[in-house]
Design a protein around this motif. Structure first.
Motif, PDB file in Angstrom:
ATOM      1  N   GLY A 114      20.268   3.099 -15.057  1.00 35.78           N
ATOM      2  CA  GLY A 114      21.211   3.763 -15.564  1.00 35.78           C
ATOM      3  C   GLY A 114      21.033   5.314 -15.625  1.00 35.78           C
ATOM      4  O   GLY A 114      20.112   5.783 -15.057  1.00 35.78           O
ATOM      5  N   GLY A 115      21.821   5.895 -16.690  1.00 34.55           N
ATOM      6  CA  GLY A 115      21.891   7.362 -16.487  1.00 34.55           C
ATOM      7  C   GLY A 115      22.004   7.759 -15.230  1.00 34.55           C
ATOM      8  O   GLY A 115      22.923   7.738 -14.402  1.00 34.55           O
ATOM      9  N   GLU A 116      21.056   8.894 -14.753  1.00 37.67           N
ATOM     10  CA  GLU A 116      21.231   9.427 -13.519  1.00 37.67           C
ATOM     11  C   GLU A 116      20.428   8.794 -12.282  1.00 37.67           C
ATOM     12  O   GLU A 116      20.454   9.157 -11.182  1.00 37.67           O
ATOM     13  N   LEU A 117      20.108   7.491 -12.583  1.00 34.49           N
ATOM     14  CA  LEU A 117      19.196   6.891 -11.466  1.00 34.49           C
ATOM     15  C   LEU A 117      19.993   5.946 -10.861  1.00 34.49           C
ATOM     16  O   LEU A 117      20.584   5.126 -11.299  1.00 34.49           O
ATOM     17  N   PRO A 118      20.044   5.988  -9.378  1.00 35.66           N
ATOM     18  CA  PRO A 118      20.682   4.768  -8.733  1.00 35.66           C
ATOM     19  C   PRO A 118      19.941   3.797  -8.427  1.00 35.66           C
ATOM     20  O   PRO A 118      18.536   3.797  -8.678  1.00 35.66           O
ATOM     21  N   LEU A 119      20.325   2.746  -7.843  1.00 40.21           N
ATOM     22  CA  LEU A 119      19.513   1.782  -7.401  1.00 40.21           C
ATOM     23  C   LEU A 119      18.707   2.441  -6.383  1.00 40.21           C
ATOM     24  O   LEU A 119      18.952   3.290  -5.781  1.00 40.21           O
ATOM     25  N   PRO A 120      17.441   1.961  -6.240  1.00 39.95           N
ATOM     26  CA  PRO A 120      16.351   2.813  -5.471  1.00 39.95           C
ATOM     27  C   PRO A 120      16.316   2.108  -4.056  1.00 39.95           C
ATOM     28  O   PRO A 120      15.232   1.921  -3.461  1.00 39.95           O
ATOM     29  N   VAL A 121      17.526   2.237  -3.451  1.00 33.01           N
ATOM     30  CA  VAL A 121      17.778   1.850  -2.142  1.00 33.01           C
ATOM     31  C   VAL A 121      16.979   2.723  -0.982  1.00 33.01           C
ATOM     32  O   VAL A 121      16.469   2.167  -0.169  1.00 33.01           O
ATOM     33  N   ARG A 133       0.789  -1.183   0.039  1.00 30.11           N
ATOM     34  CA  ARG A 133       0.092  -0.051  -0.056  1.00 30.11           C
ATOM     35  C   ARG A 133       0.697   1.246  -0.144  1.00 30.11           C
ATOM     36  O   ARG A 133       0.373   2.182  -0.755  1.00 30.11           O
ATOM     37  N   ARG A 134       2.120   1.170   0.842  1.00 31.68           N
ATOM     38  CA  ARG A 134       2.786   2.341   0.739  1.00 31.68           C
ATOM     39  C   ARG A 134       3.586   2.815  -0.491  1.00 31.68           C
ATOM     40  O   ARG A 134       3.512   3.817  -0.985  1.00 31.68           O
ATOM     41  N   SER A 135       3.945   1.487  -1.042  1.00 34.29           N
ATOM     42  CA  SER A 135       4.632   1.627  -2.538  1.00 34.29           C
ATOM     43  C   SER A 135       3.721   2.177  -3.482  1.00 34.29           C
ATOM     44  O   SER A 135       3.938   3.131  -4.397  1.00 34.29           O
ATOM     45  N   LEU A 136       2.308   1.872  -3.532  1.00 37.04           N
ATOM     46  CA  LEU A 136       1.505   2.278  -4.311  1.00 37.04           C
ATOM     47  C   LEU A 136       1.134   3.650  -4.030  1.00 37.04           C
ATOM     48  O   LEU A 136       0.849   4.590  -5.040  1.00 37.04           O
ATOM     49  N   ALA A 137       0.893   4.003  -2.720  1.00 33.79           N
ATOM     50  CA  ALA A 137       0.766   5.555  -2.636  1.00 33.79           C
ATOM     51  C   ALA A 137       1.815   6.563  -3.122  1.00 33.79           C
ATOM     52  O   ALA A 137       1.655   7.513  -3.576  1.00 33.79           O
ATOM     53  N   MET A 138       3.184   6.236  -2.914  1.00 29.99           N
ATOM     54  CA  MET A 138       4.273   6.966  -3.227  1.00 29.99           C
ATOM     55  C   MET A 138       4.401   6.810  -4.716  1.00 29.99           C
ATOM     56  O   MET A 138       5.523   7.629  -5.233  1.00 29.99           O
ATOM     57  N   GLY A 139       3.856   5.859  -5.695  1.00 34.27           N
ATOM     58  CA  GLY A 139       3.892   5.786  -6.949  1.00 34.27           C
ATOM     59  C   GLY A 139       5.134   5.115  -7.332  1.00 34.27           C
ATOM     60  O   GLY A 139       5.829   5.172  -8.569  1.00 34.27           O
ATOM     61  N   TRP A 140       5.591   4.210  -6.486  1.00 33.02           N
ATOM     62  CA  TRP A 140       6.830   3.591  -6.744  1.00 33.02           C
ATOM     63  C   TRP A 140       6.772   2.173  -7.083  1.00 33.02           C
ATOM     64  O   TRP A 140       7.482   1.605  -7.808  1.00 33.02           O
ATOM     65  N   LEU A 141       5.437   1.593  -6.648  1.00 32.01           N
ATOM     66  CA  LEU A 141       5.300   0.209  -6.939  1.00 32.01           C
ATOM     67  C   LEU A 141       5.071   0.033  -8.711  1.00 32.01           C
ATOM     68  O   LEU A 141       4.198   0.754  -9.424  1.00 32.01           O
ATOM     69  N   ASP A 142       5.614  -1.052  -9.297  1.00 30.65           N
ATOM     70  CA  ASP A 142       5.505  -1.177 -10.724  1.00 30.65           C
ATOM     71  C   ASP A 142       6.337  -0.073 -11.787  1.00 30.65           C
ATOM     72  O   ASP A 142       6.222  -0.120 -12.648  1.00 30.65           O
ATOM     73  N   ARG A 143       7.190   0.840 -10.852  1.00 27.92           N
ATOM     74  CA  ARG A 143       7.911   1.780 -11.538  1.00 27.92           C
ATOM     75  C   ARG A 143       9.464   1.713 -11.040  1.00 27.92           C
ATOM     76  O   ARG A 143      10.240   1.643 -11.773  1.00 27.92           O
TER      77      ARG A 143
END
Length: 243
Positions: A76-83, A34-44
């Motif tokens: 890649g690019g400017e994106l780190p692993l989403p730790v 639910r938190r992942s979904l709320a923050m827009g991180w799930l499946d992204r």
């Protein structure tokens, strides 16, 4: 849906007291989802895999509080692993279950998911672009920590690589090649991550603050340093508060 390039796994260890009002149906998996979904991180940033408070391969006496497992895509690019967002989401989910004083955070870093060839020259280590977020922390917030990094790649140069970066989020005072004997083993077996670690380095130093934000930032930097050195296998990254 996320096309998986690796597994992010996090485990929190420490003192824990479950809220008296907590509904067991709202377990770690549901809350994290639910938190992942709320923050827009799930499946992204990741795809949901598993989570819980107890783990079938957890070692008794390690004070494991919660654990979380997701599939992450290539970055890649400017994106780190989403730790950092991963640990933030895990922390929020854990806090809904109970009051926790985390003293050790353990993360499996899928270094193989990092596309180093796509890094622009100004973002070889993308997390350095956000280093100023920690600049205004009070000096009293700095916390002594031990950082253990284990994997199947040569890690002896890691302390030097971190020291070359223009950052003071983590300052390393010393490092050894001896595996720590007082940090919790991960709640999974070697087949899960191409283990066991062929080499482990333990760094002792100070973190700008004791938070999942700072631990996550350091995890992202360690992963990029390993990838830049040619690492293509997961790293077991453990940060413990105290020297």
């Amino acid at each position: 849906m996320v096309e998986s390039s690796g597994t992010l796994f996090a485990a929190f260890y420490g003192e824990f007291a479950e809220h008296a009002w907590h509904d067991p149906e709202h377990d770690a998996y549901q809350l994290f989802h639910r938190r992942s979904l709320a923050m827009g991180w799930l499946d992204r940033l990741w795809g949901m895999n598993d989570a819980g408070q107890r783990h079938p391969l957890g070692v008794a006496g390690t004070r494991l509080v919660t654990w979380f497992q997701v599939d992450t895509s290539a970055v890649g690019g400017e994106l780190p692993l989403p730790v950092r967002p991963f640990l933030s989401c895990a922390e929020s989910a854990t806090a809904r279950i109970g009051t926790v004083d985390v003293d050790t955070v353990q993360v499996l870093l899928p270094v193989q998911a990092i596309d180093t060839a796509s890094r622009p020259a100004y973002a070889r280590v993308p997390s350095l672009l956000t280093v100023e977020w920690f600049a205004d922390r009070t000096p009293q917030a700095r916390t002594p920590v031990r950082v253990a990094v284990g994997g199947g790649v040569e890690l002896s140069s890691l302390a030097g690589r971190l020291g070359e970066l223009d950052q003071d989020v983590f300052t390393c005072r010393s490092h050894t090649g001896a595996a720590p004997d007082d940090l919790p083993p991960p709640p999974f077996d070697d087949t899960f991550w191409d283990g066991p670690a062929l080499e482990t380095v333990v760094l002792r130093g100070e973190l700008a603050e004791w938070s999942c934000d700072a631990v996550g930032w350091l995890g992202e930097v360690v992963a990029d340093c390993a990838a830049a050195a040619g690492g293509r296998t997961p790293l077991l990254f453990t940060v413990a508060r105290g020297d």
